[in-house]
Design a protein around this motif. Structure first.
Motif, PDB file in Angstrom:
ATOM      1  N   LEU A  60      13.932   1.825   6.405  1.00  0.00           N
ATOM      2  CA  LEU A  60      12.530   1.394   6.532  1.00  0.00           C
ATOM      3  C   LEU A  60      12.217   0.278   5.533  1.00  0.00           C
ATOM      4  O   LEU A  60      11.550  -0.713   5.883  1.00  0.00           O
ATOM      5  CB  LEU A  60      11.588   2.581   6.308  1.00  0.00           C
ATOM      6  N   ALA A  61      12.693   0.427   4.307  1.00  0.00           N
ATOM      7  CA  ALA A  61      12.445  -0.607   3.295  1.00  0.00           C
ATOM      8  C   ALA A  61      13.048  -1.938   3.743  1.00  0.00           C
ATOM      9  O   ALA A  61      12.437  -3.004   3.569  1.00  0.00           O
ATOM     10  CB  ALA A  61      13.025  -0.166   1.953  1.00  0.00           C
ATOM     11  N   ALA A  62      14.226  -1.874   4.337  1.00  0.00           N
ATOM     12  CA  ALA A  62      14.883  -3.108   4.803  1.00  0.00           C
ATOM     13  C   ALA A  62      14.117  -3.742   5.964  1.00  0.00           C
ATOM     14  O   ALA A  62      14.247  -4.951   6.207  1.00  0.00           O
ATOM     15  CB  ALA A  62      16.322  -2.813   5.221  1.00  0.00           C
ATOM     16  N   GLN A  63      13.308  -2.943   6.670  1.00  0.00           N
ATOM     17  CA  GLN A  63      12.481  -3.484   7.760  1.00  0.00           C
ATOM     18  C   GLN A  63      11.142  -4.030   7.243  1.00  0.00           C
ATOM     19  O   GLN A  63      10.305  -4.472   8.030  1.00  0.00           O
ATOM     20  CB  GLN A  63      12.168  -2.394   8.823  1.00  0.00           C
ATOM     21  N   GLY A  64      10.900  -3.896   5.936  1.00  0.00           N
ATOM     22  CA  GLY A  64       9.676  -4.454   5.367  1.00  0.00           C
ATOM     23  C   GLY A  64       8.625  -3.425   5.003  1.00  0.00           C
ATOM     24  O   GLY A  64       7.532  -3.787   4.559  1.00  0.00           O
ATOM     25  N   TRP A  65       8.926  -2.129   5.208  1.00  0.00           N
ATOM     26  CA  TRP A  65       7.968  -1.093   4.839  1.00  0.00           C
ATOM     27  C   TRP A  65       7.969  -0.900   3.320  1.00  0.00           C
ATOM     28  O   TRP A  65       8.994  -1.078   2.655  1.00  0.00           O
ATOM     29  CB  TRP A  65       8.331   0.238   5.509  1.00  0.00           C
ATOM     30  N   ASP A  66       6.797  -0.513   2.824  1.00  0.00           N
ATOM     31  CA  ASP A  66       6.636  -0.104   1.427  1.00  0.00           C
ATOM     32  C   ASP A  66       6.790   1.425   1.440  1.00  0.00           C
ATOM     33  O   ASP A  66       5.913   2.125   1.936  1.00  0.00           O
ATOM     34  CB  ASP A  66       5.239  -0.541   0.979  1.00  0.00           C
ATOM     35  N   VAL A  67       7.912   1.931   0.922  1.00  0.00           N
ATOM     36  CA  VAL A  67       8.332   3.291   1.244  1.00  0.00           C
ATOM     37  C   VAL A  67       8.238   4.237   0.049  1.00  0.00           C
ATOM     38  O   VAL A  67       8.605   3.874  -1.076  1.00  0.00           O
ATOM     39  CB  VAL A  67       9.798   3.299   1.750  1.00  0.00           C
ATOM     40  N   THR A  68       7.763   5.440   0.328  1.00  0.00           N
ATOM     41  CA  THR A  68       7.911   6.559  -0.600  1.00  0.00           C
ATOM     42  C   THR A  68       8.897   7.530   0.031  1.00  0.00           C
ATOM     43  O   THR A  68       8.701   7.968   1.171  1.00  0.00           O
ATOM     44  CB  THR A  68       6.560   7.272  -0.829  1.00  0.00           C
ATOM     45  N   GLY A 100      10.938   0.847  15.413  1.00  0.00           N
ATOM     46  CA  GLY A 100      11.393  -0.547  15.363  1.00  0.00           C
ATOM     47  C   GLY A 100      10.312  -1.543  15.750  1.00  0.00           C
ATOM     48  O   GLY A 100      10.297  -2.669  15.247  1.00  0.00           O
ATOM     49  N   GLY A 101       9.365  -1.121  16.609  1.00  0.00           N
ATOM     50  CA  GLY A 101       8.322  -2.045  17.071  1.00  0.00           C
ATOM     51  C   GLY A 101       7.035  -1.957  16.286  1.00  0.00           C
ATOM     52  O   GLY A 101       6.066  -2.654  16.613  1.00  0.00           O
ATOM     53  N   LEU A 102       6.978  -1.116  15.260  1.00  0.00           N
ATOM     54  CA  LEU A 102       5.733  -0.967  14.497  1.00  0.00           C
ATOM     55  C   LEU A 102       5.604  -2.068  13.446  1.00  0.00           C
ATOM     56  O   LEU A 102       6.615  -2.569  12.931  1.00  0.00           O
ATOM     57  CB  LEU A 102       5.697   0.399  13.799  1.00  0.00           C
ATOM     58  N   VAL A 103       4.356  -2.403  13.144  1.00  0.00           N
ATOM     59  CA  VAL A 103       4.113  -3.367  12.062  1.00  0.00           C
ATOM     60  C   VAL A 103       4.278  -2.630  10.733  1.00  0.00           C
ATOM     61  O   VAL A 103       3.628  -1.599  10.508  1.00  0.00           O
ATOM     62  CB  VAL A 103       2.688  -3.951  12.170  1.00  0.00           C
ATOM     63  N   PRO A 104       5.153  -3.093   9.848  1.00  0.00           N
ATOM     64  CA  PRO A 104       5.377  -2.379   8.593  1.00  0.00           C
ATOM     65  C   PRO A 104       4.129  -2.286   7.724  1.00  0.00           C
ATOM     66  O   PRO A 104       3.317  -3.211   7.666  1.00  0.00           O
ATOM     67  CB  PRO A 104       6.457  -3.219   7.896  1.00  0.00           C
ATOM     68  N   GLY A 105       3.994  -1.149   7.069  1.00  0.00           N
ATOM     69  CA  GLY A 105       2.925  -0.909   6.108  1.00  0.00           C
ATOM     70  C   GLY A 105       3.458   0.064   5.079  1.00  0.00           C
ATOM     71  O   GLY A 105       4.612  -0.051   4.650  1.00  0.00           O
ATOM     72  N   MET A 106       2.662   1.068   4.770  1.00  0.00           N
ATOM     73  CA  MET A 106       3.111   2.084   3.805  1.00  0.00           C
ATOM     74  C   MET A 106       3.698   3.276   4.548  1.00  0.00           C
ATOM     75  O   MET A 106       3.065   3.806   5.469  1.00  0.00           O
ATOM     76  CB  MET A 106       1.946   2.537   2.933  1.00  0.00           C
ATOM     77  N   ALA A 107       4.885   3.708   4.143  1.00  0.00           N
ATOM     78  CA  ALA A 107       5.582   4.793   4.847  1.00  0.00           C
ATOM     79  C   ALA A 107       5.992   5.882   3.865  1.00  0.00           C
ATOM     80  O   ALA A 107       6.324   5.605   2.712  1.00  0.00           O
ATOM     81  CB  ALA A 107       6.828   4.252   5.550  1.00  0.00           C
ATOM     82  N   LEU A 108       5.964   7.105   4.369  1.00  0.00           N
ATOM     83  CA  LEU A 108       6.488   8.251   3.616  1.00  0.00           C
ATOM     84  C   LEU A 108       7.603   8.885   4.425  1.00  0.00           C
ATOM     85  O   LEU A 108       7.416   9.197   5.613  1.00  0.00           O
ATOM     86  CB  LEU A 108       5.388   9.295   3.391  1.00  0.00           C
ATOM     87  N   ASP A 109       8.766   9.081   3.793  1.00  0.00           N
ATOM     88  CA  ASP A 109       9.843   9.872   4.396  1.00  0.00           C
ATOM     89  C   ASP A 109       9.839  11.228   3.691  1.00  0.00           C
ATOM     90  O   ASP A 109      10.207  11.325   2.520  1.00  0.00           O
ATOM     91  CB  ASP A 109      11.191   9.163   4.245  1.00  0.00           C
ATOM     92  N   ALA A 110       9.403  12.248   4.418  1.00  0.00           N
ATOM     93  CA  ALA A 110       9.197  13.583   3.844  1.00  0.00           C
ATOM     94  C   ALA A 110      10.482  14.403   3.961  1.00  0.00           C
ATOM     95  O   ALA A 110      10.890  14.747   5.064  1.00  0.00           O
ATOM     96  CB  ALA A 110       8.051  14.275   4.567  1.00  0.00           C
ATOM     97  N   GLY A 111      11.102  14.699   2.808  1.00  0.00           N
ATOM     98  CA  GLY A 111      12.404  15.380   2.815  1.00  0.00           C
ATOM     99  C   GLY A 111      13.486  14.357   3.094  1.00  0.00           C
ATOM    100  O   GLY A 111      14.295  14.507   3.996  1.00  0.00           O
ATOM    101  N   CYS A 112      13.514  13.309   2.246  1.00  0.00           N
ATOM    102  CA  CYS A 112      14.327  12.117   2.536  1.00  0.00           C
ATOM    103  C   CYS A 112      15.810  12.311   2.287  1.00  0.00           C
ATOM    104  O   CYS A 112      16.622  11.467   2.697  1.00  0.00           O
ATOM    105  CB  CYS A 112      13.822  10.935   1.718  1.00  0.00           C
TER     106      CYS A 112
END
Ligand SMILES: C[S@@+](CC[C@H](N)C(=O)[O-])C[C@H]1O[C@@H](n2cnc3c(N)ncnc32)[C@H](O)[C@@H]1O
Length: 207
Positions: free
Chosen positions: A57-65, A36-48
């Motif tokens: 994560l996308a709703a928090q502003g992350w660019d998600v795979t 919750g306290g991280l600055v959003p960037g590019m994220a991977l959810d492995a085994g989503c």
């Protein structure tokens, strides 16, 4: 254990009657607490799976795979992302992560209860290598523990302890931010409380 946690197993699981109940749609509380306290960037959810964490994560502003071996799981995930209005911020990838290689590194690599056929700690080694310098690795998994009957639950191939995970993270490369074994209850089918035993490791990649 009479089966392997291979693509066939996960395809059947996500196509069967257990599938709708396998993801509540709520994000994992450890993910919410730890990122919750991280600055959003590019994220991977492995085994989503059905995508609850990737969508959060996308709703928090992350660019998600969001990546998963099971096509049916990604079907649920895509529908939910569209309903949540974040379809344009999540890329869904059908892949066996025990052989797949991403074409980039990520500011956050996270995984929640993914356990492939190849072994739990080897899977964590792989996904850790996809974190960019300065990025975060968050592992939420099934806690490896011995039952009163003397066996282990969940099976050793699908679980880990915090020490087993952190022992493999080279201190020259990783700063361990937290490593914890936790116990909680969630309300399951029929209103019954289900005990959940988790292992959580969050680490920052130094270099
Ligand atoms: C227990 S489910 C958890 C799903 C989701 N992360 C959650 O917490 O609700 C494990 C997920 O890992 C995926 N998985 C298992 N082995 C995999 C592999 N080799 N590559 C990609 N995904 C895999 C399964 O298809 C399944 O969706």
């Amino acid at each position: 254990m009479t089966h392997s946690f291979d693509k066939n197993y996960w395809d059947r699981t996500w196509s069967g009657e257990r599938a709708p109940g396998m993801s509540s749609g709520d994000p994992n509380p450890h993910l919410v607490h730890e990122t919750g306290g991280l600055v959003p960037g590019m994220a991977l959810d492995a085994g989503c799976g059905a995508g609850a964490e990737a969508i959060w994560l996308a709703a928090q502003g992350w660019d998600v795979t969001g990546a998963d071996v099971a096509d049916a799981a990604l079907g649920y995930a895509k529908d939910r992302a569209a309903a949540a209005g974040v379809a344009d911020r999540v890329r869904w990838v059908q892949a066996d992560l025990s052989v797949w290689e991403p074409d980039t590194q990520f500011d956050l690599v996270t995984t929640h209860y993914a356990h492939p056929a190849t072994g739990q700690l080897e899977f964590y080694d792989r996904i850790a290598s996809w974190v960019a310098p300065g990025g975060t690795l968050l592992i939420v998994g099934h806690l490896h523990q011995h039952s009163s009957a003397g066996d282990t639950h969940p099976p050793a191939t699908a679980s880990a302890t915090a020490a087993a995970i952190t022992d493999r993270l080279d201190p020259a490369v990783w700063e361990i931010i937290m490593a914890e074994e936790s116990h909680r209850f969630v309300i399951g089918p029929g209103g019954r409380p289900n005990a959940i035993d988790d292992v959580i490791v969050r680490a920052l990649r130094r270099v």
